[in-house]
Scaffold this motif. Structure first.
Motif, PDB file in Angstrom:
ATOM      1  N   LYS B  56       0.858  -1.326   0.184  1.00  0.00           N
ATOM      2  CA  LYS B  56       0.110   0.031   0.057  1.00  0.00           C
ATOM      3  C   LYS B  56       0.940   1.315   0.036  1.00  0.00           C
ATOM      4  O   LYS B  56       0.640   2.165  -0.700  1.00  0.00           O
ATOM      5  CB  LYS B  56      -0.994   0.008   1.187  1.00  0.00           C
ATOM      6  N   ASN B  57       1.951   1.473   0.844  1.00  0.00           N
ATOM      7  CA  ASN B  57       2.841   2.481   0.964  1.00  0.00           C
ATOM      8  C   ASN B  57       3.424   2.689  -0.585  1.00  0.00           C
ATOM      9  O   ASN B  57       3.505   3.721  -0.896  1.00  0.00           O
ATOM     10  CB  ASN B  57       3.982   2.160   1.797  1.00  0.00           C
ATOM     11  N   ALA B  60       1.152   4.023  -2.868  1.00  0.00           N
ATOM     12  CA  ALA B  60       0.747   5.604  -2.557  1.00  0.00           C
ATOM     13  C   ALA B  60       2.089   6.317  -3.113  1.00  0.00           C
ATOM     14  O   ALA B  60       1.719   7.355  -3.425  1.00  0.00           O
ATOM     15  CB  ALA B  60       0.429   5.442  -1.074  1.00  0.00           C
ATOM     16  N   ARG B  63       2.000   6.774  -6.607  1.00  0.00           N
ATOM     17  CA  ARG B  63       0.773   7.834  -6.767  1.00  0.00           C
ATOM     18  C   ARG B  63       1.124   9.139  -6.610  1.00  0.00           C
ATOM     19  O   ARG B  63       0.823  10.170  -7.346  1.00  0.00           O
ATOM     20  CB  ARG B  63      -0.490   7.331  -6.299  1.00  0.00           C
ATOM     21  N   GLN B  64       1.945   9.372  -5.320  1.00  0.00           N
ATOM     22  CA  GLN B  64       2.614  10.685  -4.940  1.00  0.00           C
ATOM     23  C   GLN B  64       3.618  11.068  -6.344  1.00  0.00           C
ATOM     24  O   GLN B  64       3.466  12.364  -6.695  1.00  0.00           O
ATOM     25  CB  GLN B  64       3.408  10.671  -3.723  1.00  0.00           C
ATOM     26  N   THR B  67       1.772  12.151  -9.347  1.00  0.00           N
ATOM     27  CA  THR B  67       1.123  13.233  -9.117  1.00  0.00           C
ATOM     28  C   THR B  67       2.030  14.396  -9.350  1.00  0.00           C
ATOM     29  O   THR B  67       1.666  15.451 -10.113  1.00  0.00           O
ATOM     30  CB  THR B  67       0.303  13.307  -7.561  1.00  0.00           C
ATOM     31  N   ALA B  68       3.089  14.237  -8.760  1.00  0.00           N
ATOM     32  CA  ALA B  68       4.106  15.536  -8.843  1.00  0.00           C
ATOM     33  C   ALA B  68       4.540  15.639 -10.190  1.00  0.00           C
ATOM     34  O   ALA B  68       4.565  16.654 -10.652  1.00  0.00           O
ATOM     35  CB  ALA B  68       5.479  15.052  -7.747  1.00  0.00           C
ATOM     36  N   SER B  70       3.098  14.513 -13.195  1.00  0.00           N
ATOM     37  CA  SER B  70       2.126  15.047 -14.055  1.00  0.00           C
ATOM     38  C   SER B  70       1.707  16.632 -13.635  1.00  0.00           C
ATOM     39  O   SER B  70       1.845  17.313 -14.683  1.00  0.00           O
ATOM     40  CB  SER B  70       0.930  14.192 -13.746  1.00  0.00           C
ATOM     41  N   GLY B  71       1.747  16.886 -12.442  1.00  0.00           N
ATOM     42  CA  GLY B  71       1.459  18.424 -12.276  1.00  0.00           C
ATOM     43  C   GLY B  71       2.829  19.374 -12.788  1.00  0.00           C
ATOM     44  O   GLY B  71       2.579  20.262 -13.438  1.00  0.00           O
ATOM     45  N   LYS B  72       3.978  18.803 -12.745  1.00  0.00           N
ATOM     46  CA  LYS B  72       5.421  19.544 -13.246  1.00  0.00           C
ATOM     47  C   LYS B  72       5.171  19.435 -14.730  1.00  0.00           C
ATOM     48  O   LYS B  72       5.350  20.494 -15.399  1.00  0.00           O
ATOM     49  CB  LYS B  72       6.692  18.902 -12.874  1.00  0.00           C
ATOM     50  N   GLU B  74       2.466  19.291 -16.611  1.00  0.00           N
ATOM     51  CA  GLU B  74       1.421  20.179 -17.061  1.00  0.00           C
ATOM     52  C   GLU B  74       1.601  21.911 -16.933  1.00  0.00           C
ATOM     53  O   GLU B  74       1.533  22.312 -17.915  1.00  0.00           O
ATOM     54  CB  GLU B  74       0.048  19.925 -16.034  1.00  0.00           C
ATOM     55  N   LEU B  75       2.407  22.119 -15.687  1.00  0.00           N
ATOM     56  CA  LEU B  75       2.989  23.426 -15.681  1.00  0.00           C
ATOM     57  C   LEU B  75       4.070  23.719 -16.925  1.00  0.00           C
ATOM     58  O   LEU B  75       3.816  24.855 -17.139  1.00  0.00           O
ATOM     59  CB  LEU B  75       3.649  23.476 -14.125  1.00  0.00           C
ATOM     60  N   VAL B  78       1.991  24.561 -19.852  1.00  0.00           N
ATOM     61  CA  VAL B  78       1.190  26.065 -19.876  1.00  0.00           C
ATOM     62  C   VAL B  78       2.613  27.154 -20.056  1.00  0.00           C
ATOM     63  O   VAL B  78       2.379  28.041 -20.759  1.00  0.00           O
ATOM     64  CB  VAL B  78       0.723  26.299 -18.396  1.00  0.00           C
TER      65      VAL B  78
END
Lengths: 130, 153
Positions: B56-57, B60, B63-64, B67-68, B70-72, B74-75, B78
């Motif tokens: 699980k860890n 997780a 996934r973290q 998340t980081a 994919s966010g970077k 996306e930014l 932009v």
């Protein structure tokens, strides 16, 4: 003018600033904190905040669920969106007035959609109470 | 063959004692195995729980990370779009500036032509005036002399 003010609580330094920036680009005013205590201080200080967007796990300190409970005591109409990488958290927020968003996000638009939906629901709830 | 009842009884007694002893040993052995199995089950359950938590860890954390990242991304997307828009504006400005330079160059050329014409016409006019002055200069000179003479009389 910003759509709404979001208090973001994210302890991961790789995630918090990036999504705060992305939400800012979607016309939200974002205040970023890394601990539940800092977030609670902002709420207690009377800072104008429409949405609490918090990670469930916040390092060694109090977690997002605790923060959500305290925040609702201070501001009963506050919109609360919790986020986590642990799918088991869905059972923890069952029957509670919070939205839960599982990481990883598809894109920042997914967050924006959920925030908008939550704000609309809150407005309808307030209108219903009046 | 003579059967000794006492001997048979004794043998039977020994046999019964042996069976009893074996049964007790068997019971102890079974109990031992049951205890071992129980301990093994508890240990396995703990290990499974620990492994489940670790999985699980790890999930997780993945996934973290996703998340980081994919966010970077996306930014960055932009920012790249912003830079492309700015570059387009700069290119348009440069093109506009180039057109203005071309127009200014043409204006400067026509001004140079005009100056050349002015110089040419000026020289011609000066020559014409000089010729006229050459012819009518003596007349004005004698006129001036007679006027001065009359005034001074």
């Amino acid at each position: 003018m910003a759509r709404a003010t979001v208090l973001m609580v994210e302890d991961d330094p790789e995630i918090g600033p990036v999504y705060a920036e992305l939400l800012s680009l979607s016309d939200y005013e974002v205040k970023l904190t890394t601990t539940a205590a800092d977030a609670l201080f902002e709420l207690a200080a009377g800072t104008p905040i429409d949405i609490l967007f918090s990670d469930v796990r916040l390092g060694d300190g109090p977690n997002g669920l605790w923060l959500a409970e305290q925040a609702l005591k201070l501001r009963p109409t506050l919109v609360i969106v919790l986020t986590t990488a642990y799918s088991s958290a869905f059972s923890e927020v069952a029957n509670k007035p919070y939205q839960l968003l599982l990481k990883p996000y598809k894109c920042s638009q997914q967050i924006v959609d959920l925030l908008e939906k939550s704000l609309c629901e809150r407005d309808q709830r307030i209108e219903g109470d009046l | 063959m003579v059967i000794d009842p006492g001997g048979v009884r004794e043998k039977l007694g020994e046999l019964v004692a042996t069976v009893k002893e074996m049964r007790e040993q068997y019971r102890d052995h079974r109990q031992f195995i049951a205890e071992q199995l129980s301990e093994h089950r508890v240990s396995r359950e703990r290990m499974e729980e620990r492994l489940t938590n670790e999985i699980k860890n790890v999930r997780a954390e993945q996934r973290q990370d996703i998340t980081a990242q994919s966010g970077k991304l996306e930014l960055l997307g932009v920012q790249v779009r912003d830079m492309a828009a700015q570059t387009k504006t700069v290119i348009e400005d440069i093109e506009d500036f180039g057109e203005r330079i071309d127009r200014t160059t043409a204006d400067v050329s026509s001004l140079k032509g005009l100056r050349q014409n002015i110089v040419s016409y000026g020289a011609g006019a000066l020559a014409v005036i000089a010729v006229i002055a050459w012819f009518i200069g003596p007349f004005f000179s004698s006129l001036a002399t007679s006027i001065i003479a009359k005034v001074t009389k």
